[in-house]
Design a protein around this motif. Structure first.
Motif, PDB file in Angstrom:
ATOM      1  N   VAL A   1       0.878  -1.172   0.000  1.00 36.24           N
ATOM      2  CA  VAL A   1       0.000   0.000   0.000  1.00 36.24           C
ATOM      3  C   VAL A   1       0.911   1.216   0.000  1.00 36.24           C
ATOM      4  CG1 VAL A   1      -1.772   1.274   1.272  1.00 36.24           C
ATOM      5  CG2 VAL A   1      -1.853  -1.212   1.218  1.00 36.24           C
ATOM      6  N   PHE A   2       0.746   2.091  -0.973  1.00 35.04           N
ATOM      7  CA  PHE A   2       1.655   3.229  -1.172  1.00 35.04           C
ATOM      8  C   PHE A   2       3.105   2.737  -1.335  1.00 35.04           C
ATOM      9  CE2 PHE A   2      -1.688   4.882   1.774  1.00 35.04           C
ATOM     10  CZ  PHE A   2      -2.420   5.557   0.802  1.00 35.04           C
TER      11      PHE A   2
ATOM     12  N   ASP B   1      -3.320   8.127   6.221  1.00 30.20           N
ATOM     13  CA  ASP B   1      -3.598   8.059   4.786  1.00 30.20           C
ATOM     14  C   ASP B   1      -4.740   7.106   4.448  1.00 30.20           C
ATOM     15  OD1 ASP B   1      -1.710   9.855   3.861  1.00 30.20           O
ATOM     16  OD2 ASP B   1      -0.091   8.364   3.876  1.00 30.20           O
ATOM     17  N   VAL B   2      -4.998   6.163   5.337  1.00 32.95           N
ATOM     18  CA  VAL B   2      -5.963   5.099   5.037  1.00 32.95           C
ATOM     19  C   VAL B   2      -7.132   5.167   6.017  1.00 32.95           C
ATOM     20  CG1 VAL B   2      -6.270   2.596   4.843  1.00 32.95           C
ATOM     21  CG2 VAL B   2      -4.076   3.629   4.239  1.00 32.95           C
ATOM     22  N   ALA B   3      -8.341   5.138   5.485  1.00 36.47           N
ATOM     23  CA  ALA B   3      -9.537   5.079   6.345  1.00 36.47           C
ATOM     24  C   ALA B   3     -10.244   3.757   6.093  1.00 36.47           C
ATOM     25  CB  ALA B   3     -10.467   6.240   6.031  1.00 36.47           C
ATOM     26  N   VAL B   4     -10.545   3.054   7.169  1.00 37.47           N
ATOM     27  CA  VAL B   4     -11.183   1.739   7.055  1.00 37.47           C
ATOM     28  C   VAL B   4     -12.567   1.789   7.683  1.00 37.47           C
ATOM     29  CG1 VAL B   4     -11.075  -0.692   7.743  1.00 37.47           C
ATOM     30  CG2 VAL B   4      -8.990   0.510   7.152  1.00 37.47           C
TER      31      VAL B   4
ATOM     32  N   ARG C   1      -6.169   9.048   1.556  1.00 34.67           N
ATOM     33  CA  ARG C   1      -5.836   8.764   0.152  1.00 34.67           C
ATOM     34  C   ARG C   1      -6.384   7.413  -0.277  1.00 34.67           C
ATOM     35  NH1 ARG C   1       0.397   9.085   0.540  1.00 34.67           N
ATOM     36  NH2 ARG C   1       0.345   8.649  -1.691  1.00 34.67           N
ATOM     37  N   LEU C   2      -6.730   6.592   0.702  1.00 36.94           N
ATOM     38  CA  LEU C   2      -7.269   5.261   0.385  1.00 36.94           C
ATOM     39  C   LEU C   2      -8.427   4.952   1.331  1.00 36.94           C
ATOM     40  CD1 LEU C   2      -7.172   2.406  -0.919  1.00 36.94           C
ATOM     41  CD2 LEU C   2      -5.415   1.812   0.775  1.00 36.94           C
TER      42      LEU C   2
ATOM     43  N   GLY D   1      -8.919  12.170  -6.603  1.00 37.42           N
ATOM     44  CA  GLY D   1      -7.612  11.516  -6.553  1.00 37.42           C
ATOM     45  C   GLY D   1      -7.525  10.388  -5.556  1.00 37.42           C
ATOM     46  N   GLY D   2      -8.593  10.131  -4.800  1.00 37.81           N
ATOM     47  CA  GLY D   2      -8.572   9.056  -3.795  1.00 37.81           C
ATOM     48  C   GLY D   2      -8.794   7.696  -4.438  1.00 37.81           C
TER      49      GLY D   2
END
Lengths: 503, 205
Positions: free
Chosen positions: B61-62, B75-78, B148-149, B178-179
């Motif tokens: 990831v990235f 950067d990451v939301a779950v 971003r993700l 851009g996400g």
């Protein structure tokens, strides 16, 4: 009534095997053994209490009465928290939502509530007798005290049932409880006077209390049939979850149940986060939720504040060699409770880190920020409690209260460790000792948190009991030792407990 | 590439959950992972979030293996199962919390309440809301904060049909900015409306 009996008989016939003579024998044998085991300690305790009643020191009566009032308030609060009218989950699901008349469905629970109230009332009465004392005629004074105690608990339980039957009353119950406590204290003082008064006046007073209680019980019995189904279902579901948590021996779940039950359905006034915290210091902003939660429970804060007087009350009331140990235990439990009262956020984040991941705050930074509030609260509690002990002369002269501030870091570390502990590991071995078997799983669970707090507070834990009796330790070195110990334990805890996510 | 999974395999005990899974997602892309119950959709998402180490293969990831660190979660939301709500905080305050801990949020709290139809419930505790409203709240928290993700496990859970359409629009907007979105879903309509590329998983033998 016959419908309900028929349904219960049907359920009994399908639910479990019929009771055999062997079952009855085991039940009776168990009761006899319990009676034999308990007979001696109960009678000796009763004898000592009634003997002490004749020699009560009037100066200790006030503190004793305050303790009894607190115990009564706790009993009432517990009754209200439980329901008090609850049913087993299956009965709640099938019998409440049925055409059966509600009062017969609830009659068995009502009997249990009466039995509980009678036992609690008897204990209250004996405690009253021990605290208030009086002249001769122990049997008469005992009967009076028992009548008053049982009237108070039965009447209180009936009021709780009425509050459950009338949801509009429920919100006013706490105010009513306060009023009831004041009335109880006034009544107790009257009875204290009456205990030394002629027998006729004493009997009249007891009769008045019992009559008031009987009226309330009559009203509660009439109200049983009108308790709304939603109230019964909510209380029964809650009781079922608590029972499940107790059966699985996972007391941590109880905190979740209590918190969720408290906040569910409440309408609160939303507020923005303080401007200073927003987007500048993410970890303090995350921890601010603990401050806000605490501010929204003023009753809990008041109870904590009031409980700072308990060590002083115990010290003033009980003049026995065991008092020092009791005072030290009260100090430890109270300070730890104060610290643990504001660690909900840490517990939630540890048990389910979904929201903490969404916040993107490092575990160490979050834990450090979350340590501030428990530190302040436990410092305030312990400082006030030690100051109280100093005022009544239970501590030697000197600023012993400052130990409260110095213990706070260790208490916060202990409370956070307690909030983050895992459920009990029942697979851990059982150690067999000459005194019996010790399951290590629950033992380790219970010690988690308290261990770190005790380690950090070792200097003061060692000093307070001895100072109460002898007043020997030098304060200066003790303060230095406690300051170093408390801070060191907190720093090590934060460094080690942050887990895999770095700050 | 934002997300790259190569030949990923996961085993539970001796039971294979995922076998030889490949997945890639670039910036501005919405990927819908679909498949029957037990196909391993949620497990794959957990692998991408670094919450489940794969038994074989590689996950990036990235450009790095996912790590349970604060930097990664910024950067990451779950959004997966329902989270443990903070007791004593209202719906609005849960959103305020996201705004307080993140710089440059994507939405204001008021806008999030409006978009997710939570204005009327703003002063209630989340525990008081219905299942669908709670799902909207957690989605609002994830979409309010910068990221971003987005990793979404069955985001349609409990949502009514009308709101699923709105969610699809929000995800499209997120990707257009851009996400990257990777979601496990059973709702092919949601995947289609969000313009998602579908990746089908078969239950591992």
């Amino acid at each position: 009534m016959s419908d309900v009996r028929a349904v219960r008989a049907f359920l009994r016939s399908r639910g479990r095997a019929p009771v055999t003579w062997s079952d009855r024998y085991v039940t009776v044998f168990g009761l006899v053994v319990a009676a034999l085991v308990l007979a001696h300690p109960v009678t000796s305790a009763f004898t000592s209490l009634t003997a002490a009643a004749g020699q009560t020191d009037p100066s200790q009566a006030g503190a004793g009465l305050a303790l009894i009032a607190l115990a009564y308030a706790g009993f009432m609060r517990l009754a209200r928290t439980v329901g008090p009218v609850v049913l087993p989950a299956a009965d709640a699901a099938w019998l409440v939502l049925s055409p059966l008349p509600r009062r017969p469905v609830l009659a068995r629970t009502a009997l249990v509530l009466v039995a509980v109230s009678v036992v609690a009332g008897a204990a209250l009465g004996v405690a009253l007798l021990a605290v208030l004392g009086g002249g001769g005629h122990v049997a008469v004074r005992l009967a009076l005290a028992l009548a008053l105690g049982m009237s108070a608990t039965l009447g209180g339980m009936a009021t709780a049932v009425l509050a459950q039957a009338h949801p509009a009353w429920g919100s006013r119950f706490d105010a009513g409880l306060l009023l009831a406590l004041v009335l109880l204290l006034v009544t107790v003082l009257v009875v204290a006077f009456v205990m030394h008064a002629p027998a006729g006046l004493a009997a009249a007073c007891a009769t008045a209390c019992a009559t008031a209680s009987a009226v309330l019980v009559r009203q509660a019995w009439a109200a049983l049939g009108r308790i709304p189904a939603r109230s019964l279902l909510a209380a029964s579901t809650r009781a079922g979850r608590v029972a499940a948590a107790a059966t699985l021996i996972d007391p941590g779940v109880l905190s979740w149940i209590a918190e969720d039950d408290h906040w569910r359905g409440r309408v609160l006034r939303s507020r923005v986060w303080p401007r200073l915290l927003r987007a500048r210091w993410a970890a303090p902003a995350l921890a601010w939720s603990d401050w806000r939660r605490l501010g929204r429970r003023p009753a809990r804060l008041c109870a904590l504040l009031a409980s700072t007087a308990l060590p002083s009350l115990a010290s003033a009331t009980l003049a026995s060699p065991a008092t020092n140990g009791l005072v030290a235990a009260l100090l430890a439990i109270g300070a730890m409770t104060a610290a643990a009262a504001c660690t909900t956020g840490a517990r939630r984040d540890h048990d389910d880190p979904a929201l903490s991941r969404l916040s993107g705050v490092g575990a160490r930074a979050a834990l450090t920020a979350r340590a501030v509030l428990p530190m302040l609260l436990s410092a305030a509690w312990l400082t006030l409690a030690l100051a109280g002990l100093g005022v009544i002369g239970a501590l030697p002269p000197g600023p012993w209260w400052s130990l409260g501030i110095l213990c706070a870091p260790a208490l916060a570390a202990g409370a956070l460790r307690m909030a983050r502990r895992r459920p009990i590991d029942h697979t851990m071995p059982v150690i067999h000792t000459p005194a019996g078997s010790i399951p290590t799983g629950p033992l380790i669970w219970a010690a988690t948190g308290a261990d770190v707090a005790a380690l950090g507070c070792l200097p003061v834990l060692a000093a307070v009991p001895t100072s109460v009796s002898a007043g020997t330790p030098a304060l200066g070195p003790l303060l230095v030792a406690q300051a170093v110990s408390g801070v060191a334990v907190l720093v090590v805890f934060l460094l080690r407990a942050a887990g895999p996510r770095g700050g | 590439m934002i997300v790259m999974a190569r030949d990923v395999g996961v085993v539970a005990g001796e039971v294979p959950i995922l076998t030889g899974i490949d997945l890639a997602a670039g910036p501005g892309e919405v990927v819908a992972v679909v498949g029957v119950n037990g196909a391993g959709k949620s497990t794959l998402l957990r692998c991408l979030a670094g919450l489940q180490p794969p038994a074989s293969g590689e996950v990036g990831v990235f450009g790095r293996p996912p790590a349970d660190t604060a930097a990664f979660w910024r950067d990451v939301a779950v959004v997966a199962d329902e989270p443990a709500w903070y007791p004593g905080l209202t719906v609005r305050e849960h959103l305020e919390l996201m705004r307080a801990v993140h710089h440059d949020t994507r939405l204001t709290v008021e806008a999030a309440l409006e978009e997710f139809d939570l204005v009327e419930r703003a002063d209630l505790a989340p525990q008081t809301l219905s299942t669908g409203q709670r799902q909207r709240l957690v989605l609002a928290m994830a979409l309010l904060r910068p990221s971003r993700l987005l990793l979404l496990d069955e985001p349609e859970r409990g949502l009514d049909t009308a709101f699923r359409d709105r969610l699809a629009t929000m995800l499209t907007r997120y990707a257009a900015a851009g996400g990257t979105v990777v979601m496990a879903t059973h709702d092919l309509g949601l995947a289609r409306a969000a313009g998602a590329r579908r990746v089908s998983l078969e239950a591992a033998a």
